[in-house]
Design a protein around this motif. Structure first.
Motif, PDB file in Angstrom:
ATOM      1  N   ILE A 279       0.846  -1.199   0.000  1.00 37.54           N
ATOM      2  CA  ILE A 279       0.000   0.000   0.000  1.00 37.54           C
ATOM      3  C   ILE A 279       0.878   1.245   0.000  1.00 37.54           C
ATOM      4  O   ILE A 279       0.585   2.228  -0.705  1.00 37.54           O
ATOM      5  CB  ILE A 279      -0.950   0.002   1.223  1.00 37.54           C
ATOM      6  CG1 ILE A 279      -1.957  -1.142   1.096  1.00 37.54           C
ATOM      7  CG2 ILE A 279      -1.658   1.352   1.359  1.00 37.54           C
ATOM      8  CD1 ILE A 279      -2.894  -1.271   2.290  1.00 37.54           C
ATOM      9  N   ARG A 280       1.950   1.196   0.770  1.00 43.78           N
ATOM     10  CA  ARG A 280       2.874   2.326   0.834  1.00 43.78           C
ATOM     11  C   ARG A 280       3.478   2.609  -0.547  1.00 43.78           C
ATOM     12  O   ARG A 280       3.492   3.765  -1.006  1.00 43.78           O
ATOM     13  CB  ARG A 280       3.970   2.027   1.861  1.00 43.78           C
ATOM     14  CG  ARG A 280       4.871   3.204   2.144  1.00 43.78           C
ATOM     15  CD  ARG A 280       5.698   2.966   3.395  1.00 43.78           C
ATOM     16  NE  ARG A 280       6.577   1.799   3.280  1.00 43.78           N
ATOM     17  CZ  ARG A 280       6.491   0.732   4.070  1.00 43.78           C
ATOM     18  NH1 ARG A 280       5.545   0.653   4.990  1.00 43.78           N
ATOM     19  NH2 ARG A 280       7.338  -0.273   3.919  1.00 43.78           N
ATOM     20  N   ASP A 281       3.932   1.572  -1.213  1.00 44.10           N
ATOM     21  CA  ASP A 281       4.541   1.740  -2.534  1.00 44.10           C
ATOM     22  C   ASP A 281       3.524   2.231  -3.565  1.00 44.10           C
ATOM     23  O   ASP A 281       3.812   3.116  -4.376  1.00 44.10           O
ATOM     24  CB  ASP A 281       5.153   0.414  -3.002  1.00 44.10           C
ATOM     25  CG  ASP A 281       6.330  -0.022  -2.135  1.00 44.10           C
ATOM     26  OD1 ASP A 281       6.869   0.832  -1.408  1.00 44.10           O
ATOM     27  OD2 ASP A 281       6.693  -1.214  -2.193  1.00 44.10           O
ATOM     28  N   ALA A 282       2.331   1.630  -3.536  1.00 39.88           N
ATOM     29  CA  ALA A 282       1.287   2.034  -4.484  1.00 39.88           C
ATOM     30  C   ALA A 282       0.884   3.489  -4.260  1.00 39.88           C
ATOM     31  O   ALA A 282       0.608   4.230  -5.213  1.00 39.88           O
ATOM     32  CB  ALA A 282       0.070   1.122  -4.352  1.00 39.88           C
ATOM     33  N   SER A 283       0.855   3.927  -2.996  1.00 36.07           N
ATOM     34  CA  SER A 283       0.467   5.297  -2.667  1.00 36.07           C
ATOM     35  C   SER A 283       1.500   6.297  -3.150  1.00 36.07           C
ATOM     36  O   SER A 283       1.162   7.391  -3.621  1.00 36.07           O
ATOM     37  CB  SER A 283       0.271   5.443  -1.146  1.00 36.07           C
ATOM     38  OG  SER A 283      -0.773   4.615  -0.695  1.00 36.07           O
TER      39      SER A 283
END
Length: 301
Positions: A279-283
């Motif tokens: 989620i962190r990377d996608a955000s």
């Protein structure tokens, strides 16, 4: 009657003979005889709209807010007459005047009380404008759809039904082929039923877009994506974030993406510190694409 007189003398006579001043005064009366006067004033407006058509717009449009307010009048005859007047105005409204009346309708969609009548009438009038002037109504949907979604969750079943009926009509304003046909059913269902959000986003992610994404299309897509990013389900959050990246890459005009930047940016910014690496990377990616598009197209200055 007043319509025949105005038709014979011309719209200028409405001012020179003080007609509009008297009509406005009658609309605002609160005396014992006021309901009859208010009803007569509303019916007069309806007749003038029917007789003068677009020539009455400079006088009729400023009165729409009063008519919307009167839709929840305690006197049913006044409420019926105000609805008739508003519909007469919008039935003959020119395409260029659509944006001028939306403010009153959007206010009406948020009115509390009155048995939900004002919300129902304004939803129906918004759908009428979408039918009459889809090209003009479309760019206004980013502001309209969130209000329709609130009506979808209204405790009044009749308001909910009116919102459900309005959604597909408003969607007819969409020109993007994928949103207007391939994804329409899934989007309509997700807007009405939040528990189908994940299935809808899966459908969006599997769709190959051959056309750019305009503001009208984003009006239906973004509420679902934003709901997904806010969800507690990590899988949904990740997919909604990836979906955001894809949509940002398809946007072509600053006016299309601008309304959603203040909504999306804080959510993505917060999730760049999310405990889940995916989620962190996608955000991080989605935030960068949003900023790149917004800066490139001038949505952020």
């Amino acid at each position: 009657g007043i319509g025949a007189a105005a038709g014979a003398l011309g719209e200028a006579a409405l001012v020179s003979h003080g007609v509009m001043g008297r009509v406005e005064a009658a609309m605002d009366l609160k005396s014992k005889e006021a309901p009859h006067a208010r009803e007569a004033a509303m019916l007069a407006c309806a007749q003038l709209c029917a007789t003068l058509g677009v020539k009455f717009e400079p006088y009729g449009i400023p009165m729409l807010a009063r008519q919307v307010k009167a839709m929840s009048d305690k006197d049913k005859k006044v409420a019926d007459a105000s609805t008739r007047a508003a519909r007469a105005l919008l039935d003959g409204l020119s395409t260029l005047s659509v944006k001028a009346v939306l403010g009153a309708l959007f206010e009406g969609m948020q009115v509390i009380g009155g048995g939900g009548r004002t919300k129902i009438e304004c939803l129906q009038l918004a759908a009428l404008l979408a039918t009459k002037a889809p090209g003009t109504m479309g760019p206004c949907l980013p502001e309209c759809i969130p209000l329709v979604m609130e009506c979808l969750n209204d405790s009044n079943a009749k308001v909910e039904q009116a919102a459900v009926a309005a959604l597909p009509v408003l969607c007819s304003c969409v020109e993007n082929a994928e949103v207007a046909s391939t994804l329409k059913e899934a989007l309509m269902l997700a807007l009405k039923k939040p528990d189908t959000t994940l299935a809808c986003i899966d459908e969006v992610l599997m769709t190959t877009f051959c056309n750019p994404m305009d503001g009208t299309s984003l009006a239906f897509m973004m509420p679902i994506v934003i709901r997904g990013i806010r969800d507690a389900n990590y899988e949904l959050v990740k997919k909604a974030t990836v979906c955001t990246s894809n949509l940002c890459a398809l946007v072509k005009e600053s006016s299309d993406i601008a309304p959603f930047v203040p909504l999306l940016l804080p959510l993505l910014d917060k999730n760049t510190d999310h405990s889940i690496p995916d989620i962190r990377d996608a955000s991080i990616v989605a935030k960068q694409k949003l900023l790149d598009g917004a800066l490139h197209f001038g949505a952020i200055r």
